[in-house]
Design a protein around this motif. Structure first.
Motif, PDB file in Angstrom:
ATOM      1  N   GLU A 187       2.939   1.526  -3.414  1.00  0.00           N
ATOM      2  CA  GLU A 187       2.111   1.915  -4.548  1.00  0.00           C
ATOM      3  C   GLU A 187       1.653   3.358  -4.428  1.00  0.00           C
ATOM      4  N   TYR A 188       1.250   3.754  -3.224  1.00  0.00           N
ATOM      5  CA  TYR A 188       0.765   5.128  -3.053  1.00  0.00           C
ATOM      6  C   TYR A 188       1.860   6.135  -3.368  1.00  0.00           C
TER       7      TYR A 188
ATOM      8  N   HIS B 113       1.669   8.298  -6.651  1.00  0.00           N
ATOM      9  CA  HIS B 113       1.480   9.721  -6.357  1.00  0.00           C
ATOM     10  C   HIS B 113       2.563  10.550  -7.020  1.00  0.00           C
TER      11      HIS B 113
ATOM     12  N   ALA C  68      -3.102   2.007  -4.142  1.00  0.00           N
ATOM     13  CA  ALA C  68      -2.690   1.564  -2.809  1.00  0.00           C
ATOM     14  C   ALA C  68      -3.682   0.560  -2.227  1.00  0.00           C
TER      15      ALA C  68
ATOM     16  N   ALA D 160       0.828  -1.208   0.000  1.00  0.00           N
ATOM     17  CA  ALA D 160       0.000   0.000   0.000  1.00  0.00           C
ATOM     18  C   ALA D 160       0.859   1.253   0.000  1.00  0.00           C
TER      19      ALA D 160
ATOM     20  N   PRO E 101      -3.418   7.323  -7.070  1.00  0.00           N
ATOM     21  CA  PRO E 101      -2.638   6.762  -5.962  1.00  0.00           C
ATOM     22  C   PRO E 101      -3.460   5.972  -4.956  1.00  0.00           C
ATOM     23  N   VAL E 102      -4.598   6.506  -4.521  1.00  0.00           N
ATOM     24  CA  VAL E 102      -5.404   5.825  -3.503  1.00  0.00           C
ATOM     25  C   VAL E 102      -5.939   4.507  -4.041  1.00  0.00           C
TER      26      VAL E 102
END
Length: 235
Positions: free
Chosen positions: A71-72, A76, A153, A68, A149-150
């Motif tokens: 990836e975020y 981002h 994640a 998470a 991004p969210v």
């Protein structure tokens, strides 16, 4: 105009799946491979079953959080770059729209349009949505491929947890004497299914997708098992 020409033409494309599909496949694949490899390595080191299961649980939690966060942060960064490029393009359009129109015309000429048609297309698209036209054709930024991004994640963490839960469940119920073989064998089956389903969802060949994922998973487990056997301690 005939009824056939008036009928709407619908096409299904898969580019809008790229964002979540990439994150889901990456997360599930990492969950299966890392947890199965962890279990195989610890089992090869002659650890007890309770130790193996607790190690797998810790790997699941830590891996999901790591996926998470990773990836975020990475997605981002991509989103920040896209926003910076769009802000710069917006400023350039406000400062010199004529130059931006010529730039867009040149792009269409390079793609095969005649200069006259390219200028007409550029003028009409800029009149409709100048920033959108430059984002799509100059910056190659589109809504289907935009960084989220969210979403990345959450998808990665959830997919990792689901993938990691599979070898964890096998480790919890398999006989200790053959636990290593049960985990390794079922993990390869899980990976093959994952690769086939991911390829099918993305429109690629299922056999190739299954083989690609299974090969790298088998290699990871083999190396980890070798390390566990060599050092005789959890890895």
């Amino acid at each position: 105009m005939t009824s056939a020409t008036r009928r709407l033409h619908f096409e299904r494309h898969r580019t809008d799946r790229i964002g979540w599909l990439r994150a889901a496949v990456l997360g599930a694949n990492d969950g299966i491979v890392s947890t199965a490899s962890l279990v195989v390595g610890v089992a090869a080191a002659q650890s007890s079953q309770s130790t193996i299961v607790m190690t797998a649980v810790a790997g699941l939690v830590a891996g999901a959080m790591s996926m998470a966060a990773g990836e975020y942060v990475s997605v981002h960064s991509q989103a920040d770059t896209e926003k910076a490029d769009l802000d710069r393009e917006r400023a350039e359009l406000a400062a010199d729209p004529a130059a931006e129109a010529r730039e867009l015309t040149a792009i269409y000429v390079d793609r095969g349009l005649t200069p006259e048609l390219a200028q007409q297309v550029s003028e009409q698209l800029m009149a409709h949505d100048a920033l959108g036209a430059h984002a799509r054709d100059e910056l190659h930024v589109s809504s289907a491929l935009a960084a989220r991004p969210v979403q990345a994640a959450i998808t990665s963490a959830a997919a990792f947890a689901v993938g990691a839960a599979l070898p964890l469940a096998v480790a919890a119920v398999a006989p200790m004497a053959s636990l290593l073989y049960w985990v390794a064998g079922t993990a390869l089956v899980f990976l093959a299914v994952l690769g086939a389903v991911a390829a099918r969802t993305g429109g690629a060949g299922m056999a190739v997708g299954a083989w690609r994922v299974t090969f790298w998973g088998a290699l990871a487990m083999a190396i980890t098992a070798g390390v566990g056997t060599l050092f005789g301690a959890p890895v």
